[in-house]
Design a protein around this motif. Structure first.
Motif, PDB file in Angstrom:
ATOM      1  N   GLY A  38       0.988  -1.319  -0.187  1.00 38.33           N
ATOM      2  CA  GLY A  38      -0.224   0.058   0.071  1.00 38.33           C
ATOM      3  C   GLY A  38       0.887   1.375   0.046  1.00 38.33           C
ATOM      4  N   THR A  39       0.336   2.285  -0.413  1.00 40.31           N
ATOM      5  CA  THR A  39       0.944   3.595  -0.578  1.00 40.31           C
ATOM      6  C   THR A  39       0.062   4.699   0.209  1.00 40.31           C
ATOM      7  OG1 THR A  39       2.000   2.959  -2.328  1.00 40.31           O
ATOM      8  CG2 THR A  39       2.018   5.167  -1.888  1.00 40.31           C
ATOM      9  N   VAL A  40       0.595   5.458   1.099  1.00 42.74           N
ATOM     10  CA  VAL A  40       0.076   6.540   1.879  1.00 42.74           C
ATOM     11  C   VAL A  40       1.081   7.646   1.666  1.00 42.74           C
ATOM     12  CG1 VAL A  40      -0.557   7.334   3.964  1.00 42.74           C
ATOM     13  CG2 VAL A  40      -0.803   4.908   3.463  1.00 42.74           C
ATOM     14  N   THR A  41       0.209   8.879   1.001  1.00 38.99           N
ATOM     15  CA  THR A  41       0.731  10.037   1.170  1.00 38.99           C
ATOM     16  C   THR A  41       0.157  11.004   1.909  1.00 38.99           C
ATOM     17  OG1 THR A  41       0.788   9.841  -1.538  1.00 38.99           O
ATOM     18  CG2 THR A  41       1.226  12.088  -0.493  1.00 38.99           C
ATOM     19  N   LEU A  42       1.357  11.119   2.767  1.00 43.86           N
ATOM     20  CA  LEU A  42       1.090  12.244   3.968  1.00 43.86           C
ATOM     21  C   LEU A  42       1.239  13.543   3.844  1.00 43.86           C
ATOM     22  CD1 LEU A  42       2.363   9.904   7.011  1.00 43.86           C
ATOM     23  CD2 LEU A  42       0.128   9.843   5.960  1.00 43.86           C
ATOM     24  N   GLN A  43       0.529  14.370   4.224  1.00 38.57           N
ATOM     25  CA  GLN A  43       0.740  16.162   4.450  1.00 38.57           C
ATOM     26  C   GLN A  43       0.811  16.419   5.693  1.00 38.57           C
ATOM     27  OE1 GLN A  43       0.944  18.249   1.590  1.00 38.57           O
ATOM     28  NE2 GLN A  43       1.039  16.870   0.060  1.00 38.57           N
ATOM     29  N   VAL A  44       2.271  16.773   6.137  1.00 39.50           N
ATOM     30  CA  VAL A  44       2.307  17.110   7.481  1.00 39.50           C
ATOM     31  C   VAL A  44       3.124  18.315   7.689  1.00 39.50           C
ATOM     32  CG1 VAL A  44       2.417  14.885   8.377  1.00 39.50           C
ATOM     33  CG2 VAL A  44       4.499  16.295   7.642  1.00 39.50           C
ATOM     34  N   PRO A  45       2.618  19.417   8.660  1.00 38.53           N
ATOM     35  CA  PRO A  45       3.439  20.591   8.800  1.00 38.53           C
ATOM     36  C   PRO A  45       4.764  20.490   8.762  1.00 38.53           C
ATOM     37  CG  PRO A  45       1.857  20.420  10.513  1.00 38.53           C
ATOM     38  CD  PRO A  45       2.001  19.089   9.666  1.00 38.53           C
ATOM     39  N   GLY A  82       8.442  -0.185  10.421  1.00 39.29           N
ATOM     40  CA  GLY A  82       8.657  -1.403   9.761  1.00 39.29           C
ATOM     41  C   GLY A  82      10.372  -1.559   9.379  1.00 39.29           C
ATOM     42  N   LYS A  83      10.674  -2.167   8.435  1.00 39.30           N
ATOM     43  CA  LYS A  83      11.998  -2.161   8.115  1.00 39.30           C
ATOM     44  C   LYS A  83      12.000  -1.187   6.741  1.00 39.30           C
ATOM     45  CE  LYS A  83      15.603  -5.076   6.350  1.00 39.30           C
ATOM     46  NZ  LYS A  83      15.693  -6.621   5.913  1.00 39.30           N
ATOM     47  N   VAL A  84      12.982  -0.314   6.974  1.00 37.51           N
ATOM     48  CA  VAL A  84      13.155   0.883   5.928  1.00 37.51           C
ATOM     49  C   VAL A  84      14.067   0.053   4.961  1.00 37.51           C
ATOM     50  CG1 VAL A  84      14.259   2.968   5.218  1.00 37.51           C
ATOM     51  CG2 VAL A  84      13.046   2.591   7.836  1.00 37.51           C
ATOM     52  N   SER A  85      13.609   0.079   3.611  1.00 36.82           N
ATOM     53  CA  SER A  85      14.090  -0.574   2.490  1.00 36.82           C
ATOM     54  C   SER A  85      14.530   0.558   1.728  1.00 36.82           C
ATOM     55  CB  SER A  85      13.433  -1.361   1.789  1.00 36.82           C
ATOM     56  OG  SER A  85      12.078  -0.938   1.378  1.00 36.82           O
ATOM     57  N   GLY A  86      14.150   1.952   1.807  1.00 35.14           N
ATOM     58  CA  GLY A  86      14.430   3.204   0.891  1.00 35.14           C
ATOM     59  C   GLY A  86      13.838   4.389   1.548  1.00 35.14           C
ATOM     60  N   LEU A  87      14.922   5.422   1.516  1.00 38.05           N
ATOM     61  CA  LEU A  87      14.419   6.688   2.021  1.00 38.05           C
ATOM     62  C   LEU A  87      15.078   8.050   1.200  1.00 38.05           C
ATOM     63  CD1 LEU A  87      13.069   8.475   4.186  1.00 38.05           C
ATOM     64  CD2 LEU A  87      15.171   8.346   5.640  1.00 38.05           C
ATOM     65  N   ALA A  95       4.155  25.147   3.485  1.00 37.90           N
ATOM     66  CA  ALA A  95       3.613  25.194   4.858  1.00 37.90           C
ATOM     67  C   ALA A  95       3.581  23.703   5.162  1.00 37.90           C
ATOM     68  CB  ALA A  95       2.321  25.716   5.055  1.00 37.90           C
ATOM     69  N   TYR A  96       3.372  22.555   4.268  1.00 40.62           N
ATOM     70  CA  TYR A  96       2.983  21.360   4.640  1.00 40.62           C
ATOM     71  C   TYR A  96       4.104  20.492   3.848  1.00 40.62           C
ATOM     72  CZ  TYR A  96      -1.058  21.644   7.013  1.00 40.62           C
ATOM     73  OH  TYR A  96      -1.896  21.915   8.162  1.00 40.62           O
ATOM     74  N   SER A  97       4.592  19.573   4.513  1.00 38.41           N
ATOM     75  CA  SER A  97       5.559  18.557   3.650  1.00 38.41           C
ATOM     76  C   SER A  97       4.698  17.301   3.076  1.00 38.41           C
ATOM     77  CB  SER A  97       6.882  18.265   4.851  1.00 38.41           C
ATOM     78  OG  SER A  97       7.493  19.246   5.106  1.00 38.41           O
ATOM     79  N   THR A  98       5.560  16.797   2.332  1.00 40.68           N
ATOM     80  CA  THR A  98       4.936  15.569   1.689  1.00 40.68           C
ATOM     81  C   THR A  98       5.985  14.492   1.914  1.00 40.68           C
ATOM     82  OG1 THR A  98       3.700  16.899  -0.032  1.00 40.68           O
ATOM     83  CG2 THR A  98       3.887  14.570  -0.508  1.00 40.68           C
ATOM     84  N   LEU A  99       5.147  13.254   2.348  1.00 38.76           N
ATOM     85  CA  LEU A  99       6.016  12.203   2.609  1.00 38.76           C
ATOM     86  C   LEU A  99       5.159  11.196   2.151  1.00 38.76           C
ATOM     87  CD1 LEU A  99       8.111  10.614   4.172  1.00 38.76           C
ATOM     88  CD2 LEU A  99       6.678  10.480   6.075  1.00 38.76           C
ATOM     89  N   VAL A 100       5.677  10.342   0.949  1.00 41.23           N
ATOM     90  CA  VAL A 100       4.899   9.345   0.505  1.00 41.23           C
ATOM     91  C   VAL A 100       5.724   7.787   1.131  1.00 41.23           C
ATOM     92  CG1 VAL A 100       4.615   8.091  -1.629  1.00 41.23           C
ATOM     93  CG2 VAL A 100       4.837  10.640  -1.602  1.00 41.23           C
ATOM     94  N   ALA A 101       4.781   7.079   1.799  1.00 44.41           N
ATOM     95  CA  ALA A 101       5.034   5.885   2.476  1.00 44.41           C
ATOM     96  C   ALA A 101       4.516   4.694   1.877  1.00 44.41           C
ATOM     97  CB  ALA A 101       4.762   5.792   4.046  1.00 44.41           C
ATOM     98  N   GLN A 102       5.399   3.973   1.166  1.00 46.32           N
ATOM     99  CA  GLN A 102       5.385   2.785   0.584  1.00 46.32           C
ATOM    100  C   GLN A 102       5.382   1.529   1.309  1.00 46.32           C
ATOM    101  OE1 GLN A 102       4.370   2.113  -2.908  1.00 46.32           O
ATOM    102  NE2 GLN A 102       4.141  -0.111  -2.295  1.00 46.32           N
ATOM    103  N   VAL A 103       4.543   0.821   1.997  1.00 46.15           N
ATOM    104  CA  VAL A 103       4.706  -0.386   2.632  1.00 46.15           C
ATOM    105  C   VAL A 103       4.247  -1.654   1.858  1.00 46.15           C
ATOM    106  CG1 VAL A 103       3.463  -1.402   4.777  1.00 46.15           C
ATOM    107  CG2 VAL A 103       3.384   1.379   4.402  1.00 46.15           C
ATOM    108  N   ASN A 104       5.153  -2.608   1.957  1.00 48.17           N
ATOM    109  CA  ASN A 104       5.035  -3.821   1.591  1.00 48.17           C
ATOM    110  C   ASN A 104       5.023  -4.834   2.520  1.00 48.17           C
ATOM    111  OD1 ASN A 104       4.344  -3.351  -1.499  1.00 48.17           O
ATOM    112  ND2 ASN A 104       6.738  -2.486  -1.406  1.00 48.17           N
ATOM    113  N   GLU A 105       4.303  -5.889   2.388  1.00 46.75           N
ATOM    114  CA  GLU A 105       4.418  -7.250   3.362  1.00 46.75           C
ATOM    115  C   GLU A 105       5.729  -8.036   2.999  1.00 46.75           C
ATOM    116  OE1 GLU A 105       1.129  -9.373   3.805  1.00 46.75           O
ATOM    117  OE2 GLU A 105      -0.072  -7.849   5.041  1.00 46.75           O
ATOM    118  N   ALA A 106       6.253  -8.574   3.805  1.00 45.43           N
ATOM    119  CA  ALA A 106       7.507  -9.457   3.501  1.00 45.43           C
ATOM    120  C   ALA A 106       7.110 -10.814   2.785  1.00 45.43           C
ATOM    121  CB  ALA A 106       8.196 -10.062   4.787  1.00 45.43           C
ATOM    122  N   VAL A 107       7.574 -11.263   1.578  1.00 46.52           N
ATOM    123  CA  VAL A 107       7.162 -12.121   0.980  1.00 46.52           C
ATOM    124  C   VAL A 107       8.011 -13.632   1.594  1.00 46.52           C
ATOM    125  CG1 VAL A 107       7.302 -13.310  -1.476  1.00 46.52           C
ATOM    126  CG2 VAL A 107       6.888 -10.711  -1.107  1.00 46.52           C
TER     127      VAL A 107
END
Lengths: 396, 181
Positions: free
Chosen positions: A222-229, A244-249, A319-331
């Motif tokens: 799943g992908t969640v786009t967050l807008q935070v101050p 979770g385990k960070v695989s990319g940032l 005013a707001y930063s954008t953080l796109v979080a891509q979450v994947n379950e382990a295979v």
């Protein structure tokens, strides 16, 4: 000293006044000019007259007077500008550099991290001390983030100043980030929910969210786009990393101060022009003048609104930063056992079996044609014997 | 409605306005231009007439402002030939030559005395004794308080009384003729 009485003065003035001959068509000329100016004002000089009804006739002395006035205004403007520059320099000199953990006044935001009280109308560019230590080592270098990251160190490493912006004013930074997380199987929905609540906790919101089912080689994600101050960006980033385990940032900061100031300047200039047109509008007397000025006003208003919209968008983005979080379950990968290499006896046995099977198969394959041939021979034999018996019977 | 009022004022009050401007400016050509300019201004800002309780002082204010503009911007820089040109414009009446000559002399003397007054005194006294405005209307017309108008009228009368030519006119009985309102 005796005064002239009122009656005498009135008589004398009437005598003097009445001695002036009236212009033969003074009133008529004036009326004609008024009506013509109201309905037939099409010539350039008439338009000029209508737009500047109170303007005095241009005379050389008037021009010189105007030039002198403009010179005085220019000198006054230069003096004011110099005073403003001096005041600005003094204020900059008096500004102490921010210490470790301290919040620069221009970067201070009234809302604290986690309060959830931030609103888009509050300061566009804010950095809070809470967010400073959260700058990850993995974040890409950006002026704003670098300054934040450095504050998590010691006093010896003084925080580098924020970029001064295009014109030396408060910087406007667009900050974005992308985070790839891998979570345990079955934890996708929980993680997405935590990310959503994370945005709400830090005064932001979820701009976009989507999930996809598992595919060969990939688990559900799943992908969640967050807008935070902006002030809470680092805190949100750290909290998201813990899910979770960070695989990319990836993080990125873009200085849009010049663009912001340019938009503001253009809007200010257009508003000044609009004000001048409004002034002209009050002096316009004919319908043609009013329509012409109104057309210019409409055009200016449209441009102002367009630029204002761009400015608002820019302000919201800073005013707001954008953080796109891509979450994947382990295979989970299923490993098949490697084939065991057979020994010599078993191989002989297998070869024997295979030979037996092959022989049987050969027999079966050969039985078909043989059987067909036998059937053909039997049929020929029976037919020959029948024919033979009939010949003997006829011969008897 | 307002346009009609303005046109009526122009037709009815043009003579008084023109001669008032003549007395203030001392020049019929300037006065004609000033009155025409004043009426054009009044016409352009006629919408504000709806909020004016009395149109007469408002219109005289426009005329006075136009005269002030002339005095400030044009006339001081013009070769005025010491009023000779004004005399050419005087006395276009059809009366007999003797009466006409006498009237011209009176007008010349009064006009010269008025021109020796500063504009701040000349305007109130012309509005008071020629245009027959009350002190309150004069105050509205020149944008000053009534007390200021009173003091200026007093000072203007004092100066005119100190003018020997004006005293001579008064003593010669020129004022025997009744004043027509």
């Amino acid at each position: 000293m005796p005064l002239l009485d009122d009656q005498t003065l009135a008589t004398l003035l009437h005598e003097a006044g009445d001695s002036f001959a009236l212009p033969p068509s003074g009133a008529a000329d004036t009326l004609l000019r008024v009506r013509r100016g109201d309905t037939e004002r099409t010539e350039p000089e008439q338009e000029e007259a209508s737009l500047a009804p109170l303007a005095a006739p241009v005379r050389p002395h008037a021009i010189r007077k105007t030039i002198r006035a403009h010179r005085l205004l220019s000198v006054a403007a230069v003096v004011v500008m110099l005073l403003a520059i001096a005041a600005g320099a003094v204020s900059l000199r008096n500004t102490t550099p921010p210490k470790f953990g301290a919040v620069s006044p221009r970067l201070h935001t009234p809302s604290s991290v986690g309060s959830g009280a931030n609103s888009p109308t509050k300061g566009f560019r804010t950095q809070s001390p809470q967010s400073a230590p959260n700058a990850s080592d993995k974040t890409s270098a950006s002026p704003a983030l670098s300054s934040n990251g450095s504050t998590s160190g010691s006093d010896a490493t003084a925080p580098p100043p924020l970029p001064a912006g295009a014109v030396g004013q408060q910087p406007f930074i667009q900050q974005t980030g992308s985070l790839d997380l891998t979570v345990a199987k079955g934890a996708l929905s929980t993680t997405l929910g935590k990310l959503t609540s994370l945005a709400a906790t830090y005064g932001g919101f979820v701009a976009n969210s989507q999930t996809q089912s598992s595919s060969p080689g990939n688990g559900p994600g799943g992908t969640v786009t967050l807008q935070v101050p902006v002030a809470n960006f680092s805190a949100v980033l750290k909290a998201a990393e813990a899910l979770g385990k960070v695989s990319g940032l990836t993080t990125k900061a873009t200085d849009v101060t010049a663009q912001y100031v340019d938009l503001q300047s253009r809007i200010t200039a257009l508003e000044d022009s609009r004000q001048q047109y409004l002034t002209i509008m009050t002096k316009a007397s004919s319908i043609g003048d009013v329509l012409a000025v109104q057309a210019q006003l409409d055009s200016l208003q449209s441009q102002i609104e367009q630029l204002q919209g761009q400015l608002n968008v820019l302000g919201s983005e800073t005013a707001y930063s954008t953080l796109v979080a891509q979450v994947n379950e382990a295979v989970i990968v299923h490993h098949h056992p490697a084939p065991v290499t057979p020994s010599g006896v078993s191989k002989a046995w297998h070869d024997s079996v295979h030979g037996f099977v092959d022989g049987a198969e050969g027999l079966i394959r050969a039985a078909g044609p043989v059987l067909f041939a036998l059937l053909c021979l039997a049929a020929l034999f029976l037919g020959g014997r029948t024919s033979w018996r009939r010949l003997q019977r006829h011969s008897l | 409605m307002v346009e009609q009022r303005l046109e009526d004022w122009l037709e009815d009050g043009y003579a008084v306005s023109f001669r008032t401007a003549c007395l203030i400016l001392g020049n019929p050509a300037d006065a004609e231009e000033a009155v025409q300019e004043a009426f054009l201004r009044a016409w352009r800002f006629r919408d504000s007439l709806t909020s004016v309780p009395s149109i007469k002082p408002w219109l005289y204010r426009v005329v006075v402002n136009a005269c002030y503009s002339k005095l400030r911007q044009e006339i001081p820089h013009r070769d005025r030939r010491a009023g000779d040109s004004n005399l050419d414009e005087l006395s276009a009446s059809d009366a007999d030559p003797a009466a006409s000559a006498q009237q011209s002399d009176v007008a010349e003397t009064v006009l010269a005395a008025l021109q020796r007054l500063p504009a701040s005194l000349r305007v109130p006294i012309v509005l008071r004794y020629y245009a027959d405005l009350s002190e309150r209307d004069i105050a509205l017309a020149i944008g000053r308080r009534p007390g200021t108008v009173k003091s200026r009228l007093h000072e203007a009368r004092r100066r005119l009384a100190g003018d020997p030519d004006m005293l001579t006119l008064a003593e010669d009985g020129i004022t025997d003729n009744p004043v027509e309102a």
